[in-house]
Motif scaffolding. Structure first.
Motif, PDB file in Angstrom:
ATOM      1  N   ASP A   1      35.908  -8.319 -24.441  1.00 44.20           N
ATOM      2  CA  ASP A   1      36.350  -7.485 -25.558  1.00 44.20           C
ATOM      3  C   ASP A   1      37.665  -6.786 -25.255  1.00 44.20           C
ATOM      4  OD1 ASP A   1      34.101  -8.182 -26.984  1.00 44.20           O
ATOM      5  OD2 ASP A   1      32.931  -6.448 -26.303  1.00 44.20           O
ATOM      6  N   ARG A   2      37.972  -6.604 -23.978  1.00 42.10           N
ATOM      7  CA  ARG A   2      39.202  -5.929 -23.574  1.00 42.10           C
ATOM      8  C   ARG A   2      40.116  -6.897 -22.849  1.00 42.10           C
ATOM      9  NH1 ARG A   2      39.188  -0.461 -23.736  1.00 42.10           N
ATOM     10  NH2 ARG A   2      40.625  -0.284 -21.977  1.00 42.10           N
ATOM     11  N   PHE A   3      41.423  -6.697 -23.010  1.00 48.35           N
ATOM     12  CA  PHE A   3      42.393  -7.610 -22.424  1.00 48.35           C
ATOM     13  C   PHE A   3      42.271  -7.659 -20.895  1.00 48.35           C
ATOM     14  CE2 PHE A   3      46.572  -8.480 -20.581  1.00 48.35           C
ATOM     15  CZ  PHE A   3      46.895  -9.668 -21.199  1.00 48.35           C
ATOM     16  N   GLY A   4      42.028  -6.511 -20.289  1.00 56.14           N
ATOM     17  CA  GLY A   4      41.918  -6.467 -18.838  1.00 56.14           C
ATOM     18  C   GLY A   4      40.524  -6.670 -18.306  1.00 56.14           C
ATOM     19  N   GLY A   5      39.567  -6.963 -19.184  1.00 53.67           N
ATOM     20  CA  GLY A   5      38.193  -7.122 -18.740  1.00 53.67           C
ATOM     21  C   GLY A   5      37.487  -5.784 -18.641  1.00 53.67           C
ATOM     22  N   THR A   6      36.188  -5.834 -18.438  1.00 52.03           N
ATOM     23  CA  THR A   6      35.381  -4.615 -18.344  1.00 52.03           C
ATOM     24  C   THR A   6      34.814  -4.491 -16.934  1.00 52.03           C
ATOM     25  OG1 THR A   6      33.530  -5.883 -19.248  1.00 52.03           O
ATOM     26  CG2 THR A   6      34.792  -4.515 -20.792  1.00 52.03           C
ATOM     27  N   PHE A   7      35.708  -4.285 -15.974  1.00 53.85           N
ATOM     28  CA  PHE A   7      35.312  -4.131 -14.581  1.00 53.85           C
ATOM     29  C   PHE A   7      35.292  -2.649 -14.224  1.00 53.85           C
ATOM     30  CE2 PHE A   7      37.456  -8.176 -15.035  1.00 53.85           C
ATOM     31  CZ  PHE A   7      36.582  -9.063 -14.421  1.00 53.85           C
ATOM     32  N   GLY A   8      34.329  -2.267 -13.419  1.00 54.17           N
ATOM     33  CA  GLY A   8      34.268  -0.896 -12.952  1.00 54.17           C
ATOM     34  C   GLY A   8      35.342  -0.627 -11.907  1.00 54.17           C
ATOM     35  N   GLY A   9      35.609   0.664 -11.666  1.00 50.77           N
ATOM     36  CA  GLY A   9      36.642   1.029 -10.706  1.00 50.77           C
ATOM     37  C   GLY A   9      36.355   0.516  -9.313  1.00 50.77           C
ATOM     38  N   ARG A  10      35.115   0.637  -8.849  1.00 52.14           N
ATOM     39  CA  ARG A  10      34.778   0.181  -7.505  1.00 52.14           C
ATOM     40  C   ARG A  10      35.008  -1.321  -7.359  1.00 52.14           C
ATOM     41  NH1 ARG A  10      31.863   2.598  -3.612  1.00 52.14           N
ATOM     42  NH2 ARG A  10      31.255   4.259  -5.091  1.00 52.14           N
ATOM     43  N   GLU A  11      34.652  -2.085  -8.394  1.00 50.08           N
ATOM     44  CA  GLU A  11      34.850  -3.531  -8.319  1.00 50.08           C
ATOM     45  C   GLU A  11      36.330  -3.878  -8.305  1.00 50.08           C
ATOM     46  OE1 GLU A  11      33.515  -7.642 -10.644  1.00 50.08           O
ATOM     47  OE2 GLU A  11      32.966  -5.679 -11.456  1.00 50.08           O
ATOM     48  N   ARG A  12      37.123  -3.179  -9.115  1.00 50.99           N
ATOM     49  CA  ARG A  12      38.569  -3.453  -9.111  1.00 50.99           C
ATOM     50  C   ARG A  12      39.182  -3.122  -7.751  1.00 50.99           C
ATOM     51  NH1 ARG A  12      40.658  -4.761 -13.982  1.00 50.99           N
ATOM     52  NH2 ARG A  12      39.516  -4.130 -15.859  1.00 50.99           N
ATOM     53  N   PHE A  13      38.765  -1.999  -7.153  1.00 46.14           N
ATOM     54  CA  PHE A  13      39.309  -1.624  -5.853  1.00 46.14           C
ATOM     55  C   PHE A  13      38.986  -2.665  -4.784  1.00 46.14           C
ATOM     56  CE2 PHE A  13      39.057   3.045  -7.253  1.00 46.14           C
ATOM     57  CZ  PHE A  13      40.383   3.015  -7.674  1.00 46.14           C
ATOM     58  N   SER A  14      37.874  -3.369  -4.965  1.00 46.26           N
ATOM     59  CA  SER A  14      37.470  -4.342  -3.952  1.00 46.26           C
ATOM     60  C   SER A  14      38.442  -5.514  -3.852  1.00 46.26           C
ATOM     61  CB  SER A  14      36.062  -4.867  -4.271  1.00 46.26           C
ATOM     62  OG  SER A  14      36.065  -5.652  -5.471  1.00 46.26           O
ATOM     63  N   TYR A  15      39.272  -5.699  -4.885  1.00 43.65           N
ATOM     64  CA  TYR A  15      40.228  -6.802  -4.856  1.00 43.65           C
ATOM     65  C   TYR A  15      41.589  -6.389  -4.296  1.00 43.65           C
ATOM     66  CZ  TYR A  15      36.978  -9.246  -7.960  1.00 43.65           C
ATOM     67  OH  TYR A  15      35.874  -9.855  -8.505  1.00 43.65           O
ATOM     68  N   PHE A  16      41.798  -5.105  -4.027  1.00 49.41           N
ATOM     69  CA  PHE A  16      43.127  -4.660  -3.621  1.00 49.41           C
ATOM     70  C   PHE A  16      43.521  -5.230  -2.264  1.00 49.41           C
ATOM     71  CE2 PHE A  16      43.283  -0.534  -6.361  1.00 49.41           C
ATOM     72  CZ  PHE A  16      43.258  -1.342  -7.488  1.00 49.41           C
ATOM     73  N   ASP A  17      42.588  -5.209  -1.323  1.00 50.57           N
ATOM     74  CA  ASP A  17      42.863  -5.767   0.005  1.00 50.57           C
ATOM     75  C   ASP A  17      42.469  -7.231  -0.019  1.00 50.57           C
ATOM     76  OD1 ASP A  17      43.516  -6.100   2.619  1.00 50.57           O
ATOM     77  OD2 ASP A  17      41.829  -4.971   3.436  1.00 50.57           O
ATOM     78  N   HIS A  18      43.361  -8.048  -0.537  1.00 55.30           N
ATOM     79  CA  HIS A  18      43.035  -9.452  -0.819  1.00 55.30           C
ATOM     80  C   HIS A  18      43.334 -10.309   0.413  1.00 55.30           C
ATOM     81  CE1 HIS A  18      42.402 -13.003  -3.305  1.00 55.30           C
ATOM     82  NE2 HIS A  18      43.507 -13.500  -2.798  1.00 55.30           N
ATOM     83  N   ARG A  19      42.299 -10.936   0.945  1.00 54.07           N
ATOM     84  CA  ARG A  19      42.468 -11.779   2.134  1.00 54.07           C
ATOM     85  C   ARG A  19      41.912 -13.191   1.944  1.00 54.07           C
ATOM     86  NH1 ARG A  19      44.086  -8.716   6.433  1.00 54.07           N
ATOM     87  NH2 ARG A  19      43.857  -6.455   6.209  1.00 54.07           N
ATOM     88  N   ASP A  20      40.913 -13.327   1.108  1.00 53.94           N
ATOM     89  CA  ASP A  20      40.266 -14.622   0.911  1.00 53.94           C
ATOM     90  C   ASP A  20      40.916 -15.318  -0.279  1.00 53.94           C
ATOM     91  OD1 ASP A  20      38.676 -16.817   0.661  1.00 53.94           O
ATOM     92  OD2 ASP A  20      36.775 -15.725   0.591  1.00 53.94           O
ATOM     93  N   ASP A  21      41.666 -16.389  -0.038  1.00 52.45           N
ATOM     94  CA  ASP A  21      42.389 -17.084  -1.098  1.00 52.45           C
ATOM     95  C   ASP A  21      41.464 -17.823  -2.055  1.00 52.45           C
ATOM     96  OD1 ASP A  21      44.801 -16.248   0.011  1.00 52.45           O
ATOM     97  OD2 ASP A  21      44.901 -17.984   1.351  1.00 52.45           O
ATOM     98  N   SER A  22      40.215 -17.982  -1.697  1.00 50.77           N
ATOM     99  CA  SER A  22      39.275 -18.674  -2.583  1.00 50.77           C
ATOM    100  C   SER A  22      38.669 -17.734  -3.624  1.00 50.77           C
ATOM    101  CB  SER A  22      38.147 -19.312  -1.762  1.00 50.77           C
ATOM    102  OG  SER A  22      37.380 -18.319  -1.092  1.00 50.77           O
ATOM    103  N   VAL A  23      38.863 -16.423  -3.458  1.00 54.48           N
ATOM    104  CA  VAL A  23      38.308 -15.443  -4.381  1.00 54.48           C
ATOM    105  C   VAL A  23      39.232 -15.297  -5.588  1.00 54.48           C
ATOM    106  CG1 VAL A  23      37.661 -13.020  -4.688  1.00 54.48           C
ATOM    107  CG2 VAL A  23      37.126 -14.200  -2.545  1.00 54.48           C
ATOM    108  N   GLU A  24      38.658 -15.358  -6.777  1.00 54.86           N
ATOM    109  CA  GLU A  24      39.442 -15.179  -7.992  1.00 54.86           C
ATOM    110  C   GLU A  24      39.649 -13.703  -8.270  1.00 54.86           C
ATOM    111  OE1 GLU A  24      37.303 -17.295 -10.979  1.00 54.86           O
ATOM    112  OE2 GLU A  24      38.234 -19.209 -10.482  1.00 54.86           O
ATOM    113  N   VAL A  25      40.875 -13.358  -8.654  1.00 51.12           N
ATOM    114  CA  VAL A  25      41.260 -11.963  -8.865  1.00 51.12           C
ATOM    115  C   VAL A  25      41.331 -11.685 -10.368  1.00 51.12           C
ATOM    116  CG1 VAL A  25      43.062 -10.233  -8.479  1.00 51.12           C
ATOM    117  CG2 VAL A  25      42.570 -11.955  -6.722  1.00 51.12           C
ATOM    118  N   PRO A  26      40.725 -10.589 -10.850  1.00 54.05           N
ATOM    119  CA  PRO A  26      40.879 -10.224 -12.271  1.00 54.05           C
ATOM    120  C   PRO A  26      42.266  -9.663 -12.517  1.00 54.05           C
ATOM    121  CG  PRO A  26      39.585  -8.570 -11.119  1.00 54.05           C
ATOM    122  CD  PRO A  26      39.828  -9.672 -10.138  1.00 54.05           C
TER     123      PRO A  26
END
Length: 366
Positions: free
Chosen positions: A117-142
């Motif tokens: 429903d939202r352009f940026g998705g409906t992710f919680g703050g904790r979940e979004r923060f979990s992507y900031f330190d990105h090390r695994d290239d197989s993980v998809e980033v919102p």
């Protein structure tokens, strides 16, 4: 016997003095009347002297660019290695790898797909923060685009064809005035793309001043800028501030084939050739990103207060919640002790801002 020259002209030192005086008066008069306020402008690639576009006097008459406190001439900045910079940036853009910079190109990011429903998705703050330190290239980033970015197909194709450097700006809700870049070199307009994103409110104002054609299918340009209309009602409805942030933060998604990008806020006017900016701040330094200092504020809290005071973001409750989240994660007032960093971010648990008040009078941090 011929007539001798007047006594006034028989003294060579006096003649030179008079010549110097008249020359100085002429130069002083020229610089005082010249709109550029600068005198010597000779260069093999002298920037364009004539304005890129002439605006009607009624357009944006009460919208002024932010002034600068630094004493400088108001003309565009010149530099001697323009041709070399254009060629070097062109070579980097033609090469798909980044071996010419300080480090090789990292693996491309993988982005989450889907609809929300939202352009940026409906992710919680904790979940979004979990992507900031990105090390695994197989993980998809919102990274946005959980709703289609509503622009025309012609604009989309033009954005995808931009394969070099791109300059991006946006005016939503007719909040600012479209300002032309100044001091562009003779090859810049053919090597750098300029895109201005606007919403329907801004489009109607531009049409009323006959700055763009009323036919939405026609290519719309104002000087250097290609005007791209975004249907804001299909993004964050009734929230122009959020819609304007999309092209600011997601240039790499909107222009997937560009190698360099420059964002300029609409309240500012570009007076430095973007080729100079890219070459001097990124290519020559071998870095990925350069961030300018805010002309007024040194701390995020000051910007938030100004945003609420000037009603740039009508949803003040969301703004308050956002700043409280920053405080919970260690936002502190900036001080000289943080030099050379000009950010207000510090260690978690040190923030004295326990409550934000935006309701009565100027917003305050308590």
């Amino acid at each position: 016997m011929g007539k001798s020259p007047p006594v006034l002209f028989q003294s060579k030192p006096l003649c030179f003095s008079l010549l110097y005086l008249f020359a100085s008066l002429f130069l002083a008069l020229y610089t005082s009347l010249s709109p550029t306020k600068c005198l010597l402008r000779s260069s093999p690639f002298d920037p364009l002297q004539s304005p890129l576009f002439s605006y009607p006097p009624s357009y944006g008459e009460h919208k002024y660019a932010l002034p600068t406190a630094r004493p400088a001439c108001s003309a565009a900045v010149l530099f001697s290695d323009y041709s070399k910079a254009v060629e070097e940036i062109g070579e980097l853009c033609a090469n798909s790898s980044w071996t010419s910079l300080s480090s090789p190109q990292p693996p491309p990011l993988r982005y989450k797909q889907g609809r929300d429903d939202r352009f940026g998705g409906t992710f919680g703050g904790r979940e979004r923060f979990s992507y900031f330190d990105h090390r695994d290239d197989s993980v998809e980033v919102p990274c946005g685009f959980f709703k289609e970015f509503p622009i025309s197909m012609d604009d989309r194709e033009a954005m995808e064809k931009c394969s070099g450097a791109v300059v991006v700006s946006a005016v939503f809700n007719d909040h600012d005035k479209i300002r032309q870049p100044r001091g562009l070199g003779s090859r810049t307009l053919t090597t750098v793309c300029f895109f201005m994103f606007v919403d329907s409110t801004t489009t109607r104002v531009l049409e009323s001043h006959d700055l763009i054609p009323r036919n939405p299918r026609a290519a719309r340009k104002i000087g250097a800028w290609r005007i791209v209309e975004v249907v804001g009602e299909r993004l964050y409805e009734n929230d122009p501030a959020m819609n304007g942030v999309i092209p600011k933060h997601l240039v790499h998604r909107l222009f997937p084939n560009s190698k360099f990008s420059v964002w300029i806020d609409a309240k500012l006017q570009m007076v430095v050739d973007p080729v100079l900016l890219v070459h001097s701040l990124l290519v020559r330094e071998g870095v990925d990103m350069a961030v300018s200092r805010h002309p007024y504020f040194v701390h995020t809290m000051e910007e938030a207060m100004a945003t609420a005071r000037w009603k740039k973001w009508w949803d003040v409750d969301s703004l308050q919640k956002q700043m409280e989240t920053y405080c919970e994660n260690g936002l502190q007032p900036w001080s000289q002790n943080k030099l050379p960093y000009t950010s207000g971010i510090c260690r978690k648990g040190e923030c004295p801002c326990n409550h934000l008040s935006f309701s009565a009078g100027p917003p305050t941090c308590k």
